[in-house]
Design a protein around this motif. Sequence first.
Motif, PDB file in Angstrom:
ATOM      1  N   GLN A   1     -10.945  15.889   1.726  1.00 37.22           N
ATOM      2  CA  GLN A   1     -10.547  14.593   2.273  1.00 37.22           C
ATOM      3  C   GLN A   1     -11.036  13.448   1.390  1.00 37.22           C
TER       4      GLN A   1
ATOM      5  N   GLU B   1     -20.469  14.788   8.558  1.00 32.51           N
ATOM      6  CA  GLU B   1     -19.087  14.300   8.524  1.00 32.51           C
ATOM      7  C   GLU B   1     -18.606  14.132   7.075  1.00 32.51           C
TER       8      GLU B   1
ATOM      9  N   PHE C   1      -1.470   5.786   5.557  1.00 37.11           N
ATOM     10  CA  PHE C   1      -2.793   5.344   5.092  1.00 37.11           C
ATOM     11  C   PHE C   1      -2.717   4.265   4.014  1.00 37.11           C
ATOM     12  N   ARG C   2      -1.893   4.517   3.019  1.00 42.91           N
ATOM     13  CA  ARG C   2      -1.765   3.580   1.915  1.00 42.91           C
ATOM     14  C   ARG C   2      -1.134   2.255   2.360  1.00 42.91           C
TER      15      ARG C   2
ATOM     16  N   TYR D   1     -13.554  -3.099   4.627  1.00 43.51           N
ATOM     17  CA  TYR D   1     -12.997  -2.324   5.729  1.00 43.51           C
ATOM     18  C   TYR D   1     -13.703  -2.656   7.044  1.00 43.51           C
TER      19      TYR D   1
ATOM     20  N   MET E   1     -15.828  16.239   4.939  1.00 41.48           N
ATOM     21  CA  MET E   1     -14.706  15.576   4.266  1.00 41.48           C
ATOM     22  C   MET E   1     -14.627  15.967   2.800  1.00 41.48           C
TER      23      MET E   1
ATOM     24  N   THR F   1      -7.126   9.555  -4.114  1.00 38.17           N
ATOM     25  CA  THR F   1      -5.729   9.511  -4.572  1.00 38.17           C
ATOM     26  C   THR F   1      -4.931   8.492  -3.775  1.00 38.17           C
ATOM     27  N   LEU F   2      -5.394   8.138  -2.575  1.00 40.36           N
ATOM     28  CA  LEU F   2      -4.719   7.088  -1.818  1.00 40.36           C
ATOM     29  C   LEU F   2      -5.327   5.717  -2.147  1.00 40.36           C
ATOM     30  N   SER F   3      -5.884   5.610  -3.357  1.00 38.32           N
ATOM     31  CA  SER F   3      -6.417   4.337  -3.873  1.00 38.32           C
ATOM     32  C   SER F   3      -7.493   3.731  -2.995  1.00 38.32           C
ATOM     33  N   THR F   4      -8.288   4.562  -2.341  1.00 34.77           N
ATOM     34  CA  THR F   4      -9.363   4.041  -1.503  1.00 34.77           C
ATOM     35  C   THR F   4     -10.688   4.577  -2.016  1.00 34.77           C
TER      36      THR F   4
ATOM     37  N   SER G   1     -10.318  11.984  11.623  1.00 38.70           N
ATOM     38  CA  SER G   1     -10.683  10.944  12.588  1.00 38.70           C
ATOM     39  C   SER G   1      -9.502  10.013  12.889  1.00 38.70           C
ATOM     40  N   LEU G   2      -8.409  10.148  12.132  1.00 37.49           N
ATOM     41  CA  LEU G   2      -7.276   9.242  12.318  1.00 37.49           C
ATOM     42  C   LEU G   2      -6.077   9.979  12.911  1.00 37.49           C
TER      43      LEU G   2
ATOM     44  N   ARG H   1       1.057  -3.725  10.735  1.00 35.97           N
ATOM     45  CA  ARG H   1       0.823  -2.442  11.391  1.00 35.97           C
ATOM     46  C   ARG H   1       2.097  -1.828  11.964  1.00 35.97           C
TER      47      ARG H   1
ATOM     48  N   ARG I   1      -3.780  -0.418   4.233  1.00 35.92           N
ATOM     49  CA  ARG I   1      -4.935  -1.067   3.612  1.00 35.92           C
ATOM     50  C   ARG I   1      -4.704  -1.228   2.119  1.00 35.92           C
TER      51      ARG I   1
ATOM     52  N   ARG J   1       2.636  12.313   4.148  1.00 28.54           N
ATOM     53  CA  ARG J   1       1.691  11.355   3.571  1.00 28.54           C
ATOM     54  C   ARG J   1       1.900  11.246   2.060  1.00 28.54           C
TER      55      ARG J   1
ATOM     56  N   LEU K   1      -5.995  16.293   5.733  1.00 25.60           N
ATOM     57  CA  LEU K   1      -5.733  15.128   6.594  1.00 25.60           C
ATOM     58  C   LEU K   1      -7.063  14.561   7.072  1.00 25.60           C
ATOM     59  N   PHE K   2      -7.091  13.240   7.298  1.00 27.52           N
ATOM     60  CA  PHE K   2      -8.324  12.611   7.800  1.00 27.52           C
ATOM     61  C   PHE K   2      -8.412  12.890   9.290  1.00 27.52           C
TER      62      PHE K   2
ATOM     63  N   ALA L   1      -1.252   4.548  -7.762  1.00 28.08           N
ATOM     64  CA  ALA L   1      -0.099   4.159  -6.944  1.00 28.08           C
ATOM     65  C   ALA L   1       1.155   4.941  -7.332  1.00 28.08           C
TER      66      ALA L   1
END
Lengths: 258, 248
Positions: free
Chosen positions: A127, A118, B98-99, A39, A122, A133-136, B89-90, B109, B102, B149, B86-87, B75
């Motif tokens: 978060q 931070e 999000f998915r 990243y 999260m 769950t978003l595969s990250t 910072s974004l 984009r 990346r 999302r 929610l994140f 997935a």
Amino acid sequence: MIAALARIGRLALAALAALGRIALFTVQTFSHLVRPPFYPREFGQAVMSVGWQSLPVVALTAVFTGGALALQIYSGGARFSAEAVVPQIVAIGMVRELGPVLVGLMVAARVTSSIAAEIATMKVTEQIDALVTLSTDPMKYLTLPRVLAAGLTVPVLVAVGDIIGIFGGYMVGVYRLGFTPVTYLQNTVDFLEPLDIISSLVKGGAFGLLAALAGCYFGMRSSRGAQGVGRATKGAVVAASVLILAANFVLTEVFFSA
Amino acid sequence: MIRLCDVHKSFGGNHVLRGVDLGVERGQSMVIIGGSGTGKSVVLKCILGLIRPDAGRIEVDGRDVTQGDRDDFLAKFGMLFQGAALFDSLPVWQNVAFRLLRGRGKRPRAEAREIAVEKLRRVGLGPEVADLLPAELSGGMQKRVGLARAIAADPAIIFFDEPTTGLDPIMAGVINELIREIVAEMGATTVTITHDMTSVRAIADRVAMLHRGKIRWTGPVEEMDAARDPYVDQFISGRAEGPIETLR
Ligand SMILES: Nc1ncnc2c1ncn2[C@@H]1O[C@H](COP(=O)(O)OP(=O)(O)O)[C@@H](O)[C@H]1O
Ligand SMILES: [Mg+2]
């Protein structure tokens, strides 16, 4: 008496266990260095917030410390007519010891606390679960970029701190204590050796890694609620400060004990 | 499609799940009801592998969830978290996409942004919201972004954790409607947690009630009112008197 000893023993065991977990966390973090995805965007942001935005506080800390150091050495040295060594001692003191330690502690105060708060927030607001769950992988997305950024930028901060600290000493030396500018600089440059500078930068790298690792570790393990975030932040700053001072002792021993 | 067999989970001395058995068929909308703190969120987190159960078996598509590739597994899922999660910072659109920005499903984009704006439109939010930060949105809007999302990558299974809690009745109705429509469009399998009985009637095919760490009752939503189960009865009528202990 026995109870008190048992308590000390328990505390020591708990501290050792925590140290073991932090070590494991460190190994896990670096294992992601060779496993994509990476990243770069997160890394760039971490460099900005760890490095660039810490510059003002590092500069202020260093200039005042360098100045105070010059005054102390002058007045202390006067007791055995050693006023003339101010430039050398300021240089050695800043580069070998005060530069890295003060920058490390400022980074612990500024960076460790914000990383821990931070990440703990999260965690508490789910978060981190959402990331997974978003595969990250949170270790790849949150921990590694911050740890790497701190390990690479804190040496630069230390170098800046060393230079500004010496400059603080120079200002006091020249304008308050009557050194001539050329003599002051000459003495500084002649006296410093490469090992002094290398040790300074290595310390910076180690302290940066410790500061970021402590922030991430305590943040990731935060318990629930606002209280959890507070505890994680406090724990992270205390652990980072103690680890930095301990590492400073070990590294000083390694570099200069011979 | 999803099957839990005798799942147990404790946190310290707190035995939250004490043998949960639950099945959800493909394309079905399952709603889990139950009091606060009975472990409904823990059930969903166990399925997703965010929490590791102490005992029991969980299968998705006939495969044990602890086996096989994690990324392939995740997935399949979309999840709307209880607090939206929610994140912060974004900006909103990057949260939704999000998915898509990346990892494996990565797209350019501009395309990801287009999809995000489309999903936001689907949940009733205009393109002007896309560049705001989550903290600038109201609770109801955050829930909608969370919903966008959850559906952004067209998952086969979607979990909704208390989608209407903390919203006014009209907004709650809007969200219920959205969930029903979207699920019908996408043909997704869903599990929804709620203690809002209007929600239950609006979106459930089947209902399961979690009480004291077990599924106390499960059946089609039409049979819920005639269930004759004193626990279910007390819950849907919201009475303080009954077999469920209340703190007063
Ligand atoms: N990560 C965790 N650590 C410790 N306890 C937890 C954790 N997650 C949930 N619990 C506990 O499990 C119980 C059920 O929580 P939860 O599933 O969130 O309830 P709900 O049914 O309201 O969603 C609560 O008592 C909660 O304190
Ligand atoms: Mg819950």
